[in-house]
Design a protein around this motif. Structure first.
Motif, PDB file in Angstrom:
ATOM      1  N   GLU A 149     -17.924   9.570 -12.174  1.00  0.00           N
ATOM      2  CA  GLU A 149     -17.510   8.589 -13.189  1.00  0.00           C
ATOM      3  C   GLU A 149     -15.987   8.471 -13.248  1.00  0.00           C
ATOM      4  OE1 GLU A 149     -19.094   6.372 -14.784  1.00  0.00           O
ATOM      5  OE2 GLU A 149     -21.042   7.017 -14.002  1.00  0.00           O
ATOM      6  N   THR A 150     -15.311   9.197 -12.338  1.00  0.00           N
ATOM      7  CA  THR A 150     -13.842   9.157 -12.303  1.00  0.00           C
ATOM      8  C   THR A 150     -13.396   8.472 -11.014  1.00  0.00           C
ATOM      9  OG1 THR A 150     -13.877  11.343 -11.277  1.00  0.00           O
ATOM     10  CG2 THR A 150     -13.541  11.253 -13.667  1.00  0.00           C
ATOM     11  N   VAL A 151     -12.148   7.991 -11.024  1.00  0.00           N
ATOM     12  CA  VAL A 151     -11.610   7.350  -9.823  1.00  0.00           C
ATOM     13  C   VAL A 151     -10.194   7.874  -9.570  1.00  0.00           C
ATOM     14  CG1 VAL A 151     -10.796   5.307 -11.113  1.00  0.00           C
ATOM     15  CG2 VAL A 151     -11.170   5.138  -8.659  1.00  0.00           C
ATOM     16  N   ALA A 152      -9.882   8.122  -8.296  1.00  0.00           N
ATOM     17  CA  ALA A 152      -8.540   8.564  -7.916  1.00  0.00           C
ATOM     18  C   ALA A 152      -7.697   7.333  -7.603  1.00  0.00           C
ATOM     19  CB  ALA A 152      -8.632   9.488  -6.704  1.00  0.00           C
ATOM     20  N   VAL A 153      -6.476   7.281  -8.162  1.00  0.00           N
ATOM     21  CA  VAL A 153      -5.629   6.084  -8.100  1.00  0.00           C
ATOM     22  C   VAL A 153      -4.286   6.421  -7.463  1.00  0.00           C
ATOM     23  CG1 VAL A 153      -4.466   4.330  -9.494  1.00  0.00           C
ATOM     24  CG2 VAL A 153      -6.626   5.332 -10.299  1.00  0.00           C
ATOM     25  N   ARG A 154      -3.849   5.568  -6.536  1.00  0.00           N
ATOM     26  CA  ARG A 154      -2.533   5.801  -5.920  1.00  0.00           C
ATOM     27  C   ARG A 154      -1.796   4.483  -5.695  1.00  0.00           C
ATOM     28  NH1 ARG A 154       1.039   7.561  -1.894  1.00  0.00           N
ATOM     29  NH2 ARG A 154       0.242   7.135   0.186  1.00  0.00           N
ATOM     30  N   ILE A 155      -0.480   4.542  -5.850  1.00  0.00           N
ATOM     31  CA  ILE A 155       0.396   3.391  -5.592  1.00  0.00           C
ATOM     32  C   ILE A 155       1.361   3.810  -4.481  1.00  0.00           C
ATOM     33  CG2 ILE A 155       2.079   1.778  -6.579  1.00  0.00           C
ATOM     34  CD1 ILE A 155       0.900   2.509  -9.365  1.00  0.00           C
ATOM     35  N   PRO A 156       1.052   3.453  -3.226  1.00  0.00           N
ATOM     36  CA  PRO A 156       1.918   3.922  -2.128  1.00  0.00           C
ATOM     37  C   PRO A 156       3.253   3.185  -2.102  1.00  0.00           C
ATOM     38  CG  PRO A 156       0.158   2.535  -1.263  1.00  0.00           C
ATOM     39  CD  PRO A 156      -0.078   2.659  -2.747  1.00  0.00           C
ATOM     40  N   SER A 157       4.278   3.844  -1.596  1.00  0.00           N
ATOM     41  CA  SER A 157       5.613   3.221  -1.574  1.00  0.00           C
ATOM     42  C   SER A 157       5.957   2.631  -0.213  1.00  0.00           C
ATOM     43  CB  SER A 157       6.682   4.250  -1.972  1.00  0.00           C
ATOM     44  OG  SER A 157       6.730   5.277  -1.004  1.00  0.00           O
ATOM     45  N   HIS A 158       5.205   2.945   0.838  1.00  0.00           N
ATOM     46  CA  HIS A 158       5.535   2.429   2.171  1.00  0.00           C
ATOM     47  C   HIS A 158       5.594   0.904   2.107  1.00  0.00           C
ATOM     48  CE1 HIS A 158       5.333   1.520   6.417  1.00  0.00           C
ATOM     49  NE2 HIS A 158       5.439   2.802   6.716  1.00  0.00           N
ATOM     50  N   PRO A 159       6.660   0.299   2.642  1.00  0.00           N
ATOM     51  CA  PRO A 159       6.816  -1.158   2.488  1.00  0.00           C
ATOM     52  C   PRO A 159       5.683  -1.970   3.122  1.00  0.00           C
ATOM     53  CG  PRO A 159       8.521  -0.252   3.931  1.00  0.00           C
ATOM     54  CD  PRO A 159       7.818   0.909   3.312  1.00  0.00           C
ATOM     55  N   VAL A 160       5.088  -1.486   4.200  1.00  0.00           N
ATOM     56  CA  VAL A 160       3.968  -2.221   4.813  1.00  0.00           C
ATOM     57  C   VAL A 160       2.730  -2.123   3.909  1.00  0.00           C
ATOM     58  CG1 VAL A 160       2.361  -2.292   6.768  1.00  0.00           C
ATOM     59  CG2 VAL A 160       4.818  -2.006   7.169  1.00  0.00           C
ATOM     60  N   ALA A 161       2.474  -0.936   3.388  1.00  0.00           N
ATOM     61  CA  ALA A 161       1.341  -0.764   2.467  1.00  0.00           C
ATOM     62  C   ALA A 161       1.541  -1.635   1.228  1.00  0.00           C
ATOM     63  CB  ALA A 161       1.198   0.707   2.075  1.00  0.00           C
ATOM     64  N   GLN A 162       2.759  -1.620   0.711  1.00  0.00           N
ATOM     65  CA  GLN A 162       3.068  -2.440  -0.473  1.00  0.00           C
ATOM     66  C   GLN A 162       2.814  -3.920  -0.199  1.00  0.00           C
ATOM     67  OE1 GLN A 162       4.534  -2.515  -3.684  1.00  0.00           O
ATOM     68  NE2 GLN A 162       3.886  -0.395  -3.934  1.00  0.00           N
ATOM     69  N   ALA A 163       3.331  -4.420   0.938  1.00  0.00           N
ATOM     70  CA  ALA A 163       3.190  -5.844   1.267  1.00  0.00           C
ATOM     71  C   ALA A 163       1.718  -6.201   1.449  1.00  0.00           C
ATOM     72  CB  ALA A 163       3.983  -6.165   2.531  1.00  0.00           C
ATOM     73  N   MET A 164       0.969  -5.330   2.130  1.00  0.00           N
ATOM     74  CA  MET A 164      -0.442  -5.611   2.394  1.00  0.00           C
ATOM     75  C   MET A 164      -1.254  -5.612   1.088  1.00  0.00           C
ATOM     76  SD  MET A 164      -3.060  -3.351   4.651  1.00  0.00           S
ATOM     77  CE  MET A 164      -3.461  -2.337   3.222  1.00  0.00           C
ATOM     78  N   LEU A 165      -0.989  -4.641   0.217  1.00  0.00           N
ATOM     79  CA  LEU A 165      -1.725  -4.564  -1.053  1.00  0.00           C
ATOM     80  C   LEU A 165      -1.391  -5.753  -1.947  1.00  0.00           C
ATOM     81  CD1 LEU A 165      -1.361  -0.725  -1.690  1.00  0.00           C
ATOM     82  CD2 LEU A 165      -3.497  -1.944  -1.193  1.00  0.00           C
ATOM     83  N   LYS A 166      -0.131  -6.162  -1.929  1.00  0.00           N
ATOM     84  CA  LYS A 166       0.257  -7.339  -2.741  1.00  0.00           C
ATOM     85  C   LYS A 166      -0.458  -8.581  -2.241  1.00  0.00           C
ATOM     86  CE  LYS A 166       4.607  -6.266  -4.928  1.00  0.00           C
ATOM     87  NZ  LYS A 166       5.654  -5.452  -4.300  1.00  0.00           N
ATOM     88  N   ALA A 167      -0.489  -8.755  -0.908  1.00  0.00           N
ATOM     89  CA  ALA A 167      -1.121  -9.950  -0.340  1.00  0.00           C
ATOM     90  C   ALA A 167      -2.637  -9.912  -0.563  1.00  0.00           C
ATOM     91  CB  ALA A 167      -0.803 -10.046   1.149  1.00  0.00           C
ATOM     92  N   ALA A 168      -3.244  -8.727  -0.473  1.00  0.00           N
ATOM     93  CA  ALA A 168      -4.701  -8.624  -0.633  1.00  0.00           C
ATOM     94  C   ALA A 168      -5.101  -8.859  -2.089  1.00  0.00           C
ATOM     95  CB  ALA A 168      -5.198  -7.259  -0.158  1.00  0.00           C
ATOM     96  N   ALA A 169      -4.258  -8.382  -3.008  1.00  0.00           N
ATOM     97  CA  ALA A 169      -4.490  -8.567  -4.447  1.00  0.00           C
ATOM     98  C   ALA A 169      -5.850  -8.041  -4.904  1.00  0.00           C
ATOM     99  CB  ALA A 169      -4.329 -10.046  -4.839  1.00  0.00           C
ATOM    100  N   ILE A 170      -6.318  -6.980  -4.249  1.00  0.00           N
ATOM    101  CA  ILE A 170      -7.532  -6.272  -4.676  1.00  0.00           C
ATOM    102  C   ILE A 170      -7.225  -4.773  -4.595  1.00  0.00           C
ATOM    103  CG2 ILE A 170      -9.424  -7.868  -4.063  1.00  0.00           C
ATOM    104  CD1 ILE A 170      -9.448  -6.356  -1.285  1.00  0.00           C
ATOM    105  N   PRO A 171      -7.952  -3.938  -5.345  1.00  0.00           N
ATOM    106  CA  PRO A 171      -7.802  -2.498  -5.117  1.00  0.00           C
ATOM    107  C   PRO A 171      -8.411  -2.117  -3.762  1.00  0.00           C
ATOM    108  CG  PRO A 171      -9.378  -2.949  -6.895  1.00  0.00           C
ATOM    109  CD  PRO A 171      -8.849  -4.264  -6.448  1.00  0.00           C
ATOM    110  N   VAL A 172      -7.711  -1.238  -3.042  1.00  0.00           N
ATOM    111  CA  VAL A 172      -8.138  -0.885  -1.684  1.00  0.00           C
ATOM    112  C   VAL A 172      -8.461   0.612  -1.620  1.00  0.00           C
ATOM    113  CG1 VAL A 172      -7.335  -0.679   0.718  1.00  0.00           C
ATOM    114  CG2 VAL A 172      -6.881  -2.780  -0.574  1.00  0.00           C
ATOM    115  N   ALA A 173      -9.720   0.920  -1.317  1.00  0.00           N
ATOM    116  CA  ALA A 173     -10.142   2.317  -1.167  1.00  0.00           C
ATOM    117  C   ALA A 173      -9.685   2.791   0.200  1.00  0.00           C
ATOM    118  CB  ALA A 173     -11.661   2.416  -1.262  1.00  0.00           C
ATOM    119  N   ALA A 174      -8.984   3.925   0.251  1.00  0.00           N
ATOM    120  CA  ALA A 174      -8.464   4.361   1.546  1.00  0.00           C
ATOM    121  C   ALA A 174      -8.342   5.874   1.651  1.00  0.00           C
ATOM    122  CB  ALA A 174      -7.097   3.720   1.807  1.00  0.00           C
ATOM    123  N   PRO A 175      -9.221   6.493   2.408  1.00  0.00           N
ATOM    124  CA  PRO A 175      -9.001   7.894   2.785  1.00  0.00           C
ATOM    125  C   PRO A 175      -8.073   7.936   3.991  1.00  0.00           C
ATOM    126  CG  PRO A 175     -11.029   7.138   3.779  1.00  0.00           C
ATOM    127  CD  PRO A 175     -10.442   5.953   3.026  1.00  0.00           C
TER     128      PRO A 175
END
Ligand code: AMP
Ligand code: MG
Length: 367
Positions: A149-175
């Motif tokens: 019932e819990t979720v692990a949350v992260r906001i990566p700082s890598h500029p490529v990850a940032q750009a991709m997450l901004k463009a996707a505009a969805i939460p992205v599950a990533a191991p």
């Protein structure tokens, strides 16, 4: 000094624990993986590969991407099917939950119950190598959280990850973007080695940053508990949460109930046997063993003293834990590449980033 070893076929590893037959069937299917190399100086926000990756993620397919810790294997965190694809591509046991990534703090409350402690921690350390565990909202399927019932949350700082997450505009599950159980990938080439033919796309941006995965902090309990040590250290977190504790970082046997679900699994392990020594012990043990097939993962000073046939330079000296953390997983992969059977690896003082380094090295040595 990085010595190249004999080019032998790596020993075959067994299937990672907990894989079901249907997962093996999916894993054996191959697909054409788009591999896009991006120059670290590019304009990421408008880069065609970044925009393509965002589109692929929104469609439910998987993209491996660089972060400031290790490479991640991303899928749409709102779709149970994307989570299933992640577990299948990695051969990861499906009770080992995924971390959900977003570009900024404002997005977190869309899928997790933010509390005051979480806001303080994320405002101080995010974007960066910190993951916080919070109660999840219903939009995150149980497949993403391993049934929790819990979720692990992260906001990566890598500029490529940032750009991709901004463009996707969805939460992205990533191991981490590796085959389950093996060392996490700290370079695009590692990702391609493990996942080419199993996922839709890889963004290769060369070496990742810290080289060890994020610190995982459980904020659903009081006091807060560090479930996995990383580059945001106990001392760093004590500035914000004076009573935070470092807990449960050992590897559990199958019957024990884990606090952090990933902890019961063997991790980071090369096929050979890993022995851990401090600098002086390593030199003495290598000389006493008198076996040229032993591989040394150690600092330059150890390699100078031992002159081994097979060695991987982890760091300059015993104080240089930052470089050792950055190079540990590449060193463990080197051992598999040359088919190492016995590995002598150097310990570093378990303080600051050294806690995370020793945590990973100890797991690599579990038999
Ligand atoms: P990886 O994705 O390979 O970096 O591993 C993520 C790790 O985060 C897992 O092995 C878990 O230990 C931890 N984790 C993820 N979600 C949760 C959660 N909801 N509760 C506790 N730990 C979690
Ligand atoms: Mg991992």
């Amino acid at each position: 000094m990085l010595r190249q070893g004999l080019r032998r076929k790596p020993a075959l590893g067994g299937w990672p624990q907990g894989i079901r037959l249907f997962e093996i069937l999916i894993m054996t299917e191959t697909m054409k993986t788009i591999i896009e190399k991006i120059d670290i100086n590019a304009d990421f926000a408008s880069h065609p590969a970044v925009l393509k990756a965002a589109e692929v993620l929104r469609s439910g397919e998987l993209v491996a991407f660089p972060t400031e810790t290790v490479y991640g294997l991303g899928g749409n965190a709102l779709l149970a099917d994307s989570a299933r694809r992640i577990y299948a591509a990695k051969g990861r046991p499906s009770d080992n939950p995924l971390i959900v990534h977003v570009a900024e703090l404002a997005q977190v409350s869309e899928f997790a119950e933010l509390n005051e402690r979480a806001v303080r921690v994320l405002e101080r350390f995010a974007p960066g190598p910190i993951t916080v565990v919070l109660p999840k909202k219903p939009c995150i399927p149980k497949e993403v959280t391993g049934g929790l019932e819990t979720v692990a949350v992260r906001i990566p700082s890598h500029p490529v990850a940032q750009a991709m997450l901004k463009a996707a505009a969805i939460p992205v599950a990533a191991p981490s973007a590796n085959i389950s159980g093996k060392p996490s990938p700290t370079d695009g080439a590692h990702v391609a080695h493990d996942l080419n033919g199993r996922i839709a796309m890889i963004i290769d941006c060369g070496a990742s940053g810290v080289g060890l995965e994020s610190t995982v902090l459980d904020l659903t309990v009081e006091p807060a508990v560090i479930l996995r040590p990383g580059a945001v250290t106990l001392e760093d977190l004590q500035e914000i949460l004076p009573d935070v504790v470092l807990g449960g970082t050992k590897t559990l046997s199958g019957a024990e109930a884990p606090k952090a679900p990933g902890m019961k699994y063997r991790h980071y392990a090369p096929s050979g046997k890993v022995e851990i020594y401090d600098e002086a012990e390593l030199i003495a043990a290598y000389q006493a063993a008198a076996d040229p097939e032993i591989v040394i993962l150690g600092s330059s000073s150890v390699l100078e003293a031992c002159q081994p046939k097979y060695g991987f330079e982890l760091a300059f000296d015993a104080c240089d834990v930052v470089t050792a953390a950055n190079r540990l997983f590449a060193g463990l992969r080197y051992c598999d590449e040359i088919g190492a059977k016995r590995i002598m690896a150097q310990s570093f003082a378990a303080e600051g980033l050294g806690v995370a380094y020793m945590n990973r090295l100890n797991k690599a040595a579990v038999e």
